[in-house]
Design an enzyme around this catalytic site. Structure first.
Site, PDB file in Angstrom:
ATOM      1  N   ILE A 166      -8.735   0.758  -6.459  1.00 28.07           N
ATOM      2  CA  ILE A 166      -8.112   1.923  -5.840  1.00 28.07           C
ATOM      3  C   ILE A 166      -8.169   1.843  -4.308  1.00 28.07           C
ATOM      4  CG2 ILE A 166      -8.614   3.500  -7.727  1.00 28.07           C
ATOM      5  CD1 ILE A 166     -11.056   4.551  -6.208  1.00 28.07           C
TER       6      ILE A 166
ATOM      7  N   GLY B  77     -16.691   2.839  -0.419  1.00 32.87           N
ATOM      8  CA  GLY B  77     -18.068   2.361  -0.479  1.00 32.87           C
ATOM      9  C   GLY B  77     -18.704   2.614  -1.837  1.00 32.87           C
TER      10      GLY B  77
ATOM     11  N   ASN C 266       0.851  -1.190   0.000  1.00 28.61           N
ATOM     12  CA  ASN C 266       0.000   0.000   0.000  1.00 28.61           C
ATOM     13  C   ASN C 266       0.891   1.246   0.000  1.00 28.61           C
ATOM     14  OD1 ASN C 266      -1.665   2.131   0.699  1.00 28.61           O
ATOM     15  ND2 ASN C 266      -2.140   1.340   2.742  1.00 28.61           N
TER      16      ASN C 266
ATOM     17  N   CYS D 225       0.697   5.505   1.968  1.00 22.91           N
ATOM     18  CA  CYS D 225       1.203   6.025   3.241  1.00 22.91           C
ATOM     19  C   CYS D 225       2.132   7.223   3.023  1.00 22.91           C
ATOM     20  CB  CYS D 225       1.994   4.945   3.973  1.00 22.91           C
ATOM     21  SG  CYS D 225       1.131   3.385   4.086  1.00 22.91           S
TER      22      CYS D 225
ATOM     23  N   GLY E 262     -13.115  -0.774  -5.069  1.00 23.49           N
ATOM     24  CA  GLY E 262     -13.669   0.551  -4.832  1.00 23.49           C
ATOM     25  C   GLY E 262     -15.166   0.481  -5.031  1.00 23.49           C
TER      26      GLY E 262
ATOM     27  N   THR F  56      -8.646   4.373  -0.856  1.00 21.14           N
ATOM     28  CA  THR F  56      -9.733   5.330  -0.594  1.00 21.14           C
ATOM     29  C   THR F  56      -9.428   6.715  -1.167  1.00 21.14           C
ATOM     30  OG1 THR F  56      -8.719   5.754   1.543  1.00 21.14           O
ATOM     31  CG2 THR F  56     -10.509   4.169   1.499  1.00 21.14           C
TER      32      THR F  56
HETATM   33  C1  FMN Z   1     -12.028   0.883   7.665  1.00 23.15           C
HETATM   34  C2  FMN Z   1     -11.098   0.722   6.484  1.00 23.15           C
HETATM   35  C3  FMN Z   1      -9.763   0.370   6.692  1.00 23.15           C
HETATM   36  C4  FMN Z   1      -8.879   0.219   5.628  1.00 23.15           C
HETATM   37  N1  FMN Z   1      -7.583  -0.156   5.867  1.00 23.15           N
HETATM   38  C5  FMN Z   1      -6.736  -0.361   4.813  1.00 23.15           C
HETATM   39  C6  FMN Z   1      -5.400  -0.815   5.022  1.00 23.15           C
HETATM   40  O1  FMN Z   1      -4.981  -1.089   6.153  1.00 23.15           O
HETATM   41  N2  FMN Z   1      -4.585  -0.968   3.944  1.00 23.15           N
HETATM   42  C7  FMN Z   1      -5.027  -0.716   2.671  1.00 23.15           C
HETATM   43  O2  FMN Z   1      -4.274  -0.892   1.720  1.00 23.15           O
HETATM   44  N3  FMN Z   1      -6.288  -0.303   2.445  1.00 23.15           N
HETATM   45  C8  FMN Z   1      -7.160  -0.124   3.475  1.00 23.15           C
HETATM   46  N4  FMN Z   1      -8.445   0.292   3.231  1.00 23.15           N
HETATM   47  C9  FMN Z   1      -8.888   0.523   1.835  1.00 23.15           C
HETATM   48  C10 FMN Z   1      -9.654  -0.680   1.272  1.00 23.15           C
HETATM   49  O3  FMN Z   1      -8.849  -1.849   1.282  1.00 23.15           O
HETATM   50  C11 FMN Z   1     -10.136  -0.395  -0.168  1.00 23.15           C
HETATM   51  O4  FMN Z   1      -9.029  -0.141  -0.989  1.00 23.15           O
HETATM   52  C12 FMN Z   1     -11.053   0.826  -0.239  1.00 23.15           C
HETATM   53  O5  FMN Z   1     -11.873   0.897   0.898  1.00 23.15           O
HETATM   54  C13 FMN Z   1     -11.935   0.826  -1.484  1.00 23.15           C
HETATM   55  O6  FMN Z   1     -12.786  -0.294  -1.534  1.00 23.15           O
HETATM   56  P1  FMN Z   1     -14.310  -0.306  -0.983  1.00 23.15           P
HETATM   57  O7  FMN Z   1     -15.005   0.896  -1.554  1.00 23.15           O
HETATM   58  O8  FMN Z   1     -14.886  -1.613  -1.437  1.00 23.15           O
HETATM   59  O9  FMN Z   1     -14.209  -0.220   0.492  1.00 23.15           O
HETATM   60  C14 FMN Z   1      -9.344   0.440   4.301  1.00 23.15           C
HETATM   61  C15 FMN Z   1     -10.690   0.791   4.088  1.00 23.15           C
HETATM   62  C16 FMN Z   1     -11.571   0.928   5.154  1.00 23.15           C
HETATM   63  C17 FMN Z   1     -13.003   1.297   4.885  1.00 23.15           C
END
Ligand code: FMN
Ligand code: FAD
Ligand code: FES
Lengths: 305, 247
Positions: free
Chosen positions: A192, A218, A128, A131, A244, A194
């Protein structure tokens, strides 16, 4: 089963549905709800070299079609993950997992990956790069092609496992960054992460999130994610895991037509803990409905003609 | 944790701001007072966490304050409507340590989970003392119900319109008790913790992403490491609570 099978760098998955990092913990809570061996695989919580508590609370803000989080990579550190979390997981999960890695310097990424390389339970290292880079004023590694390539090279040098770089969408153009990772030796890409977002509380007139801003995820981000997956797939040859806002089997099919070799599901798990199981069960009927015999043959279909 | 599709048996106002919702359906996942439900409210992304006020084999009672749009939408629901809930969430209160005369301190809508706790304590033959704090007389919740369980009840209101004028902490020094249970707003918990003379358990609130322990949205630092309020809590032991340095 064969019709939903997909392959990531030689690793055959029964289906393309993969819970996304940070929304599935280390799998144990979900293993109490359903047999998680139905998953293609899953991506564990982002792991860093040292344990991290993360950001102050409130860390969560609701949005009409998603949420904003500012968890701040809370995790128990790589050694604890190797000594405790992965062995515990092995009791309920037979398949390999994707190990998601965070870091704040190139050396830290490399060292965390080197340690995870020792685990047979890890099928892919998902790096990831969203960061902040503490050596360069806290700017995210993921916003610069050079920095993303540097991380990729450093990680590739310490592991024989496939390395997938997880890209940030918070950039003016994601394509040069994707290409830089490919040229630096990445085996695949995940996108992607967030989108940077914010909410203000009308009653207090202050940001809802303690850190003011956080990552928006979301259903609301699905069209943006799909667009970026499409653009990146047009520009690179390595496999892309799309994510995403994916919440339904039909979203999975759309992502794969845009070029995704597999698909991750994040926020949907928080809202409906059975989301991934449901999506997997719904896939055959959705494929039937749109006349798709196998998933592998639809990958990138939206790019032709 | 279980997912249950409940049927609303009753949904009525009990004060100007607080409503009582009685849900009919399986309550088998509820194992301790102080646990909570996470309710799906149509039109909202996140579920709303509400404490179990009381439960029996086939129903669960909630008391909730109408605060924002989500609880407003809950108040508009009708008897007969279905509600999707994740139930039996959180650790709940441990009654094993209460001693014979535990003190239950509630502030505002922190009061409801103490009712189920009080009922269990009475069943175990204990003699709970209940101390409740509210803004004004019209806000007072469950006073008669606690008394009907056979508990000694004390009320404090900020404006003095019911019971003692002031905060619950003004009354605490006058009471003798073997253990403390408290639920209410953070400043109240902190003041109650500072005033307490015995061991105890405090129930916390935090904004939640999932409510079942996977997103790390609700973490709180404690002396025994980081705790997820939704899964390792909402109830924490007094001795492990850290009041500063969150994040
Ligand atoms: C509560 C939360 C914690 C997350 N922690 C990480 C993380 O530790 N490492 C990472 O690469 N992405 C993290 N993400 C991002 C998700 O893995 C994903 O890339 C992003 O939420 C988009 O997908 P979604 O819309 O289906 O949630 C996190 C997302 C959420 C909502
Ligand atoms: C474990 C637990 C038990 C609770 N038990 C009760 C109860 O028995 N009775 C009661 O009246 N209230 C209780 N609450 C508080 C209740 O969850 C909130 O008042 C409610 O979620 C507000 O929703 P809203 O849409 O009306 O408000 P909004 O402010 O519009 O909500 C916006 C977002 O913030 C969240 N939120 C707002 N306030 C809180 C809060 N205090 N705690 C957690 N999340 C919040 C909402 O869930 C939603 O995601 C409890 C909270 C927790 C964490
Ligand atoms: S709300 Fe997700 S871990 Fe507590």
């Amino acid at each position: 089963m064969g019709r939903t099978r997909v392959t990531l760098s030689g690793w055959e998955l029964d289906n393309p549905v993969i819970p996304a990092s940070g929304t599935f913990g280390y799998g144990l809570e979900f293993a109490e709800l359903y047999d998680i061996n139905c998953l293609g695989t899953f991506s564990v919580k982002g792991t860093t070299l040292a344990p991290r508590f993360g950001n102050p609370t409130p860390r969560i803000a609701e949005c009409p079609a998603g949420l904003i989080n500012s968890v701040g990579l809370q995790n128990p550190g790589v050694d604890h993950v190797l000594a405790v979390e992965l062995p515990r997981l092995a009791k309920v999960y037979r398949k390999k997992v994707i190990a998601n890695v965070g870091g704040f310097s190139v050396e830290e990424y490399a060292e965390t990956c080197r340690r995870l390389d020792a685990s047979d339970q890890v099928g892919i290292l998902e790096v990831n790069v969203s960061c902040p880079n503490v050596d360069h004023g806290g700017m995210s590694f993921g916003v610069s092609p050079q920095a993303a390539a540097q991380v990729t090279k450093a990680v590739k040098a310490v592991t024989k496992k496939p390395v997938y770089i997880k890209l940030s969408p918070n950039v003016t153009d994601i394509v040069p960054i994707a290409k830089a990772c490919e040229e630096a030796g990445a085996d695949g890409l995940c996108l992607i992460n967030t989108l940077l977002g914010m909410r203000v509380d009308l009653k207090t007139r202050r940001p809802v999130i303690a850190n003011r801003m956080g990552g928006y995820s979301g259903a609301g981000i699905f069209p943006v994610a799909l667009r970026m997956v499409y653009q990146v797939c047009e520009a690179v040859r390595i496999p892309v895991i799309g994510m995403g806002g994916v919440s339904t089997a039909e979203d999975v099919l759309e992502m794969m037509l845009a070029g995704a070799a597999a698909v991750q599901v994040g926020t949907a798990n928080l809202i409906d803990p059975w989301a991934c199981k449901r999506i997997i069960e719904d896939l055959p009927a959705a494929m039937e409905r749109y006349g798709m015999d196998s998933l592998e043959e639809i990958i990138g279909g939206a790019h032709h003609g | 944790m279980e997912q249950v599709l409940y049927t609303i048996r009753e949904n009525v106002p009990v004060t100007a701001e607080v409503w009582r919702m009685v849900l009919a359906g399986d309550t088998g996942a509820i194992t301790a007072p102080g646990q909570f439900l996470n309710l799906r409210v149509p039109g909202f992304t996140l579920r709303r966490p509400i404490s179990v006020c009381d439960w029996d084999e086939g129903s669960v009672t909630l008391l909730y304050k109408v605060l924002g749009h989500g609880t407003e939408a809950m108040a508009a629901m009708q008897a007969g409507d279905k509600v999707d809930a994740l139930t039996g969430l959180g650790n709940g209160f441990d009654t094993g340590k209460s001693g014979q005369r535990p003190l239950l301190v509630g502030g505002g809508v922190g009061t409801p989970p103490l009712y189920g706790l009080c009922r269990v304590l009475r069943r175990e033959g204990k003699e709970p003392v209940v101390l409740l704090g509210f803004g004004t007389a019209g806000d007072v919740l469950l006073e008669k119900e606690f008394a009907a369980l056979g508990a000694e009840v004390h009320i404090a209101t900020e404006d003095g319109s019911a019971g003692r004028k002031g905060f619950v902490t003004a009354v605490m020094p006058e009471l003798s008790y073997t253990y403390l249970y408290a639920c209410g707003p953070l400043p109240m918990l902190r003041a109650v913790d500072a005033a307490a003379k015995t061991g105890g358990q405090l129930s916390f609130e935090e904004r939640m992403g999932c409510g079942f322990g996977v997103c790390m949205g609700c973490s709180r630092k404690t002396k025994s490491g980081s705790k997820r309020i939704c899964k390792d809590g909402p109830v924490l032991e007094r001795g492990e609570v850290l009041w500063e340095e969150q994040g």
